[in-house]
Structures are given as structure tokens and as C-alpha cells.
Design a protein around this motif. Sequence first.
Motif, PDB file in Angstrom:
ATOM      1  N   GLY A   1       0.843  -1.205   0.000  1.00 24.08           N
ATOM      2  CA  GLY A   1       0.000   0.000   0.000  1.00 24.08           C
ATOM      3  C   GLY A   1       0.871   1.245   0.000  1.00 24.08           C
ATOM      4  N   GLY A   2       0.559   2.190   0.891  1.00 22.52           N
ATOM      5  CA  GLY A   2       1.347   3.424   0.975  1.00 22.52           C
ATOM      6  C   GLY A   2       2.549   3.266   1.888  1.00 22.52           C
ATOM      7  N   ALA A   3       2.833   2.049   2.323  1.00 21.64           N
ATOM      8  CA  ALA A   3       3.997   1.711   3.172  1.00 21.64           C
ATOM      9  C   ALA A   3       3.876   2.266   4.586  1.00 21.64           C
ATOM     10  CB  ALA A   3       5.305   2.159   2.531  1.00 21.64           C
ATOM     11  N   GLY A   4       2.643   2.453   5.070  1.00 25.58           N
ATOM     12  CA  GLY A   4       2.436   2.925   6.439  1.00 25.58           C
ATOM     13  C   GLY A   4       3.073   1.969   7.436  1.00 25.58           C
ATOM     14  N   HIS A   5       2.769   0.675   7.331  1.00 25.91           N
ATOM     15  CA  HIS A   5       3.390  -0.311   8.225  1.00 25.91           C
ATOM     16  C   HIS A   5       4.871  -0.479   7.862  1.00 25.91           C
ATOM     17  CE1 HIS A   5      -0.889  -1.754   8.597  1.00 25.91           C
ATOM     18  NE2 HIS A   5      -0.539  -1.768   9.869  1.00 25.91           N
ATOM     19  N   SER A   6       5.131  -0.573   6.556  1.00 24.09           N
ATOM     20  CA  SER A   6       6.490  -0.893   6.099  1.00 24.09           C
ATOM     21  C   SER A   6       7.515   0.140   6.524  1.00 24.09           C
ATOM     22  CB  SER A   6       6.508  -1.006   4.574  1.00 24.09           C
ATOM     23  OG  SER A   6       6.335  -2.338   4.212  1.00 24.09           O
TER      24      SER A   6
ATOM     25  N   ILE B   1       5.824  -5.677  -1.289  1.00 21.65           N
ATOM     26  CA  ILE B   1       5.186  -6.163  -2.527  1.00 21.65           C
ATOM     27  C   ILE B   1       3.785  -5.558  -2.640  1.00 21.65           C
ATOM     28  CG2 ILE B   1       4.333  -8.253  -3.710  1.00 21.65           C
ATOM     29  CD1 ILE B   1       6.393  -9.814  -1.885  1.00 21.65           C
ATOM     30  N   ASP B   2       3.418  -5.121  -3.828  1.00 24.67           N
ATOM     31  CA  ASP B   2       2.022  -4.728  -4.078  1.00 24.67           C
ATOM     32  C   ASP B   2       1.725  -4.953  -5.553  1.00 24.67           C
ATOM     33  OD1 ASP B   2       0.004  -2.713  -2.215  1.00 24.67           O
ATOM     34  OD2 ASP B   2      -0.532  -3.083  -4.308  1.00 24.67           O
ATOM     35  N   GLN B   3       0.455  -5.295  -5.827  1.00 19.88           N
ATOM     36  CA  GLN B   3       0.098  -5.532  -7.230  1.00 19.88           C
ATOM     37  C   GLN B   3      -0.391  -4.250  -7.913  1.00 19.88           C
ATOM     38  OE1 GLN B   3      -3.218  -8.186  -7.767  1.00 19.88           O
ATOM     39  NE2 GLN B   3      -4.133  -7.689  -5.802  1.00 19.88           N
ATOM     40  N   ASP B   4      -0.475  -3.162  -7.147  1.00 20.45           N
ATOM     41  CA  ASP B   4      -0.987  -1.905  -7.681  1.00 20.45           C
ATOM     42  C   ASP B   4       0.170  -0.946  -7.955  1.00 20.45           C
ATOM     43  OD1 ASP B   4      -2.050   0.615  -8.046  1.00 20.45           O
ATOM     44  OD2 ASP B   4      -3.556   0.416  -6.464  1.00 20.45           O
TER      45      ASP B   4
ATOM     46  N   ASP C   1       4.100  -7.028  -7.735  1.00 21.91           N
ATOM     47  CA  ASP C   1       3.700  -8.423  -7.976  1.00 21.91           C
ATOM     48  C   ASP C   1       2.529  -8.751  -7.048  1.00 21.91           C
ATOM     49  OD1 ASP C   1       3.652 -11.111  -8.770  1.00 21.91           O
ATOM     50  OD2 ASP C   1       5.828 -11.261  -8.791  1.00 21.91           O
ATOM     51  N   ASN C   2       2.020  -9.953  -7.173  1.00 19.97           N
ATOM     52  CA  ASN C   2       0.965 -10.441  -6.301  1.00 19.97           C
ATOM     53  C   ASN C   2       1.630 -11.189  -5.143  1.00 19.97           C
ATOM     54  OD1 ASN C   2      -1.240 -12.155  -5.256  1.00 19.97           O
ATOM     55  ND2 ASN C   2      -2.329 -11.391  -7.058  1.00 19.97           N
ATOM     56  N   TYR C   3       1.095 -11.057  -3.932  1.00 19.54           N
ATOM     57  CA  TYR C   3       1.757 -11.741  -2.811  1.00 19.54           C
ATOM     58  C   TYR C   3       1.703 -13.259  -2.948  1.00 19.54           C
ATOM     59  CZ  TYR C   3      -2.704 -12.611  -0.297  1.00 19.54           C
ATOM     60  OH  TYR C   3      -3.945 -13.047   0.051  1.00 19.54           O
ATOM     61  N   GLU C   4       0.890 -13.741  -3.877  1.00 19.75           N
ATOM     62  CA  GLU C   4       0.867 -15.200  -4.092  1.00 19.75           C
ATOM     63  C   GLU C   4       2.231 -15.714  -4.568  1.00 19.75           C
ATOM     64  OE1 GLU C   4      -1.880 -16.532  -7.193  1.00 19.75           O
ATOM     65  OE2 GLU C   4      -1.436 -14.744  -8.380  1.00 19.75           O
TER      66      GLU C   4
ATOM     67  N   LEU D   1       0.490  -9.398   5.964  1.00 21.64           N
ATOM     68  CA  LEU D   1      -0.515  -9.228   4.905  1.00 21.64           C
ATOM     69  C   LEU D   1      -1.634  -8.378   5.507  1.00 21.64           C
ATOM     70  CD1 LEU D   1      -0.916 -12.861   3.430  1.00 21.64           C
ATOM     71  CD2 LEU D   1       0.524 -11.008   2.548  1.00 21.64           C
ATOM     72  N   ASP D   2      -1.835  -7.198   4.949  1.00 19.07           N
ATOM     73  CA  ASP D   2      -2.900  -6.288   5.394  1.00 19.07           C
ATOM     74  C   ASP D   2      -3.870  -6.258   4.215  1.00 19.07           C
ATOM     75  OD1 ASP D   2      -4.410  -4.152   6.283  1.00 19.07           O
ATOM     76  OD2 ASP D   2      -2.829  -2.652   6.006  1.00 19.07           O
ATOM     77  N   LEU D   3      -4.857  -7.168   4.252  1.00 16.65           N
ATOM     78  CA  LEU D   3      -5.615  -7.513   3.045  1.00 16.65           C
ATOM     79  C   LEU D   3      -6.589  -6.420   2.585  1.00 16.65           C
ATOM     80  CD1 LEU D   3      -6.308 -11.226   3.995  1.00 16.65           C
ATOM     81  CD2 LEU D   3      -4.607 -10.369   2.369  1.00 16.65           C
TER      82      LEU D   3
ATOM     83  N   TYR E   1      -6.827   4.862  -0.476  1.00 17.34           N
ATOM     84  CA  TYR E   1      -6.505   5.518  -1.745  1.00 17.34           C
ATOM     85  C   TYR E   1      -7.292   4.864  -2.889  1.00 17.34           C
ATOM     86  CZ  TYR E   1      -4.051   6.264  -6.118  1.00 17.34           C
ATOM     87  OH  TYR E   1      -3.766   6.521  -7.436  1.00 17.34           O
ATOM     88  N   GLN E   2      -7.263   3.517  -2.906  1.00 19.86           N
ATOM     89  CA  GLN E   2      -7.967   2.817  -3.995  1.00 19.86           C
ATOM     90  C   GLN E   2      -9.470   3.082  -3.908  1.00 19.86           C
ATOM     91  OE1 GLN E   2      -6.260  -0.950  -2.897  1.00 19.86           O
ATOM     92  NE2 GLN E   2      -5.014  -1.069  -4.746  1.00 19.86           N
ATOM     93  N   LEU E   3     -10.014   3.021  -2.684  1.00 12.87           N
ATOM     94  CA  LEU E   3     -11.449   3.233  -2.503  1.00 12.87           C
ATOM     95  C   LEU E   3     -11.877   4.632  -2.922  1.00 12.87           C
ATOM     96  CD1 LEU E   3     -12.376   1.656   0.951  1.00 12.87           C
ATOM     97  CD2 LEU E   3     -13.370   1.096  -1.268  1.00 12.87           C
TER      98      LEU E   3
HETATM   99  C1  SAM Z   1      -5.082  -2.275   3.050  1.00 13.37           C
HETATM  100  S1  SAM Z   1      -3.897  -1.828   1.874  1.00 13.37           S
HETATM  101  C2  SAM Z   1      -2.368  -1.965   2.714  1.00 13.37           C
HETATM  102  C3  SAM Z   1      -1.974  -0.697   3.401  1.00 13.37           C
HETATM  103  C4  SAM Z   1      -0.589  -0.712   4.009  1.00 13.37           C
HETATM  104  N1  SAM Z   1      -0.457  -1.697   5.049  1.00 13.37           N
HETATM  105  C5  SAM Z   1      -0.218   0.657   4.556  1.00 13.37           C
HETATM  106  O1  SAM Z   1      -0.019   0.764   5.758  1.00 13.37           O
HETATM  107  O2  SAM Z   1      -0.165   1.615   3.778  1.00 13.37           O
HETATM  108  C6  SAM Z   1      -3.853  -3.221   0.859  1.00 13.37           C
HETATM  109  C7  SAM Z   1      -2.859  -3.136  -0.294  1.00 13.37           C
HETATM  110  O3  SAM Z   1      -2.599  -4.467  -0.669  1.00 13.37           O
HETATM  111  C8  SAM Z   1      -2.591  -4.581  -2.053  1.00 13.37           C
HETATM  112  N2  SAM Z   1      -2.995  -5.958  -2.333  1.00 13.37           N
HETATM  113  C9  SAM Z   1      -4.160  -6.577  -2.049  1.00 13.37           C
HETATM  114  N3  SAM Z   1      -4.130  -7.868  -2.437  1.00 13.37           N
HETATM  115  C10 SAM Z   1      -2.899  -8.069  -2.963  1.00 13.37           C
HETATM  116  C11 SAM Z   1      -2.247  -9.189  -3.534  1.00 13.37           C
HETATM  117  N4  SAM Z   1      -2.874 -10.356  -3.671  1.00 13.37           N
HETATM  118  N5  SAM Z   1      -0.961  -9.059  -3.926  1.00 13.37           N
HETATM  119  C12 SAM Z   1      -0.300  -7.871  -3.818  1.00 13.37           C
HETATM  120  N6  SAM Z   1      -0.886  -6.758  -3.319  1.00 13.37           N
HETATM  121  C13 SAM Z   1      -2.161  -6.857  -2.894  1.00 13.37           C
HETATM  122  C14 SAM Z   1      -3.570  -3.551  -2.540  1.00 13.37           C
HETATM  123  O4  SAM Z   1      -3.253  -3.167  -3.856  1.00 13.37           O
HETATM  124  C15 SAM Z   1      -3.362  -2.434  -1.515  1.00 13.37           C
HETATM  125  O5  SAM Z   1      -2.421  -1.510  -1.967  1.00 13.37           O
END
Ligand code: SAM
Length: 329
Positions: free
Chosen positions: A33-38, A54-57, A80-83, A102-104, A109-111
Motif C-alpha cells: 500500500g502506501g507503506a504505512g506499516h512498512s 510487494i504490491d500488485q498496484d 507483484d501479487n503476494y501469491e 498481509l494487510d488484506l 486511496y484505492q477506494l
Molecule cells: C489495506 S492496503 C495496505 C496498506 C498498508 N499496510 C499501509 O499501511 O499503507 C492493501 C494493499 O494491498 C494490495 N494488495 C491486495 N491484495 C494483494 C495481492 N494479492 N498481492 C499484492 N498486493 C495486494 C492492494 O493493492 C493495496 O495496496
Amino acid sequence: MAVEFRHIPVLFREVMDNLNIRPDGIYVDGTLGGAGHSHEIAARLTEGGRLIGIDQDRDAIAAATEHLSDVSDRVAIVHDNYEHIPEILRDLGIEGVDGILLDLGVSSYQLDNPARGFSYNQDEPLDMRMDQEGPVSAKDILNTWDAAKLTRILRDYGEEKFASRIAANIVKERQTKPFETTVDLVKVIRASIPMRMQEKFGNPCKRTFQAVRIACNRELDVLNDNIDRITDCLNPGGRLCIITFHSLEDRIVKNAFRRNENPCTCPPEFPVCVCGKMPKGRVITKKPITPSGEELENNKRSASSKLRVFEKISEEEAREITDRRMGRK
Ligand SMILES: C[S@@+](CC[C@H](N)C(=O)[O-])C[C@H]1O[C@@H](n2cnc3c(N)ncnc32)[C@H](O)[C@@H]1O
């Protein structure tokens, strides 16, 4: 117009406490996401410590790259996808990591970004892909899937009581005009749910939008199919922290963690285990961790969040536990 990347990380202190961050450890944030946790994880690392985000967006990757610029010496950012965490780690030459987050779901931002089509509160093109290059958009689903398939996702991913009625009306509506924007879908949902039921369980659009979003991004399949593979990437003592936002995700996490703590498949009437299946680790959170009153007050979007934590054990410990269960000790 560029939309500012705004997202308040949820259960922030609880994640930091539970990841047991070691300054020289290796950590993965699979949903950067926006790397808040990271940012906080990386800030706690010193020489030798690494964070793989990692993020798919692609928008999230851009925002996170900027936010992490002051700690970039210890961070690798991957679109990439976390898968694919096991393969990403293999390509980076990393054999095991000390914590994975994993913060699902979607970020604020997306919303809130009208270009992404996640919101039923404004008129947006129906997209809903987290990965902008993903193969299936919400529009594809609404304009091509048959009524049975639509009913199934609305029921299974949205827990929508009026699933078949909404699905039938989607199919009927698109014969006149294909679905283009979120308002097209909102109108069909509202026309399908009886007036007296409309606001009974919150906004009537929430469940259908959730269902289409989950289908578009294969959210539950990706989670379900990869928890075990991801757990296998942890070093002994390493922790997997997963934050979920609805009961469907939480159930998958709860069941996978329980199964990985006790994978025994022997009938309950057997006096001792004979299958000999070895545990991967232990569940740290018997009950999920939920936001404090203060967090709920400051961030409404944290309301449904739940954190579950699993800790990997060593092979020796797993063998000892299995021997005890088999009555060998
Ligand atoms: C709830 S936000 C995470 C926010 C982040 N923890 C922060 O503090 O900014 C979820 C993020 O996970 C990404 N995401 C969701 N499912 C994913 C997946 N399967 N693989 C990679 N990224 C994924 C979304 O694109 C989104 O940016």
C-alpha cells in the motif's frame, strides 16, 4: 488530476508488537500500500536487516517508493501479487524470513480514487482491479458472466440474500445497455432489493460491490491457496501477521492457522495420532486482535479489521510435538 495517496495503517502498534522485529531480520510486507506499516518496520532495521515490500498496484508501488526513500538502503520494492512471495524470495536469493505481514483488501486511496471504480458513493468507470494490468475488470464480469455465476459470487463473496434477483436483473439490464459505471450497478442493486430491506444491513450496495471486487481480484483464492506456501518461507520463530476486513477472509486465516498448528487428520476417536502429520508452528492469537477504542474513533475504516498471528517452529520442535501426539514420548 493526481489523487493524493492517503491511507491510515490499521492495528499499527499491534502489528509492530507481534512481528517481533529484530534489527538484523528480514521481513516481507506482501500488501505494501502506501507503506504505512512498512516504513516503521524498515526504520527499526539496521545493517543486515531487509524489508521486501510487494504490491500488485502500480500506484501503491509509486507512493511507497516515495514514502520509503529515507530507508531505501534496506528495502526492495516489487510489483507483484503476494501469491508469488516464495518465488520472489527465491529470485532475491533469500532462503527464509523473520516476519511476513498481509494487510488484506483495498487501501483508502484505492477506494477514494474515482478512476479505480471501487466506490458505490460516486460515479466511476466499473474497474475494481487492484492490479491495473489484471485480466478481468468489474465491467467484464457484469457484462459477460452468466446469471448462475453472478449469483454464486454475490452469494458466496457478498453473502447477499437477494443474489439471484440481482444477478437476473444484471443480465436483463445489459441486454439494453452494457454496464459502464458504478452508478449503472447501483441502480440495478437498488431496483432488486425490496424497499423495506434496503438499509436494514447497511448500504445495500456494499455486499454486491464487495463480491464483484473479490471475484475480480481472486482475493479469497489467492489467500486460501497461498497461506501454507507463505508460512513455509518463515524461519523458526518467524511470524505471519494477517489483517482481514470481513468474515470470509478471517475464516480462511483462522482455519489455515489452526490446521498448521495441528494438521492431524486421524478420526477423533483414535487414542493417539497415527497420521504423523507435523505442525508448522503455533497460533499466537487464540482470538483475533481488534482495534482499540481510540483507533476506532480516529479511523472509521479500521472498524472491521482483525489481526491473527502465527509463529513458525523449528523442525525439532515439530518432531517432538508429533512424537508426543503419537504417544512415542
Ligand atoms: C489495506 S492496503 C495496505 C496498506 C498498508 N499496510 C499501509 O499501511 O499503507 C492493501 C494493499 O494491498 C494490495 N494488495 C491486495 N491484495 C494483494 C495481492 N494479492 N498481492 C499484492 N498486493 C495486494 C492492494 O493493492 C493495496 O495496496
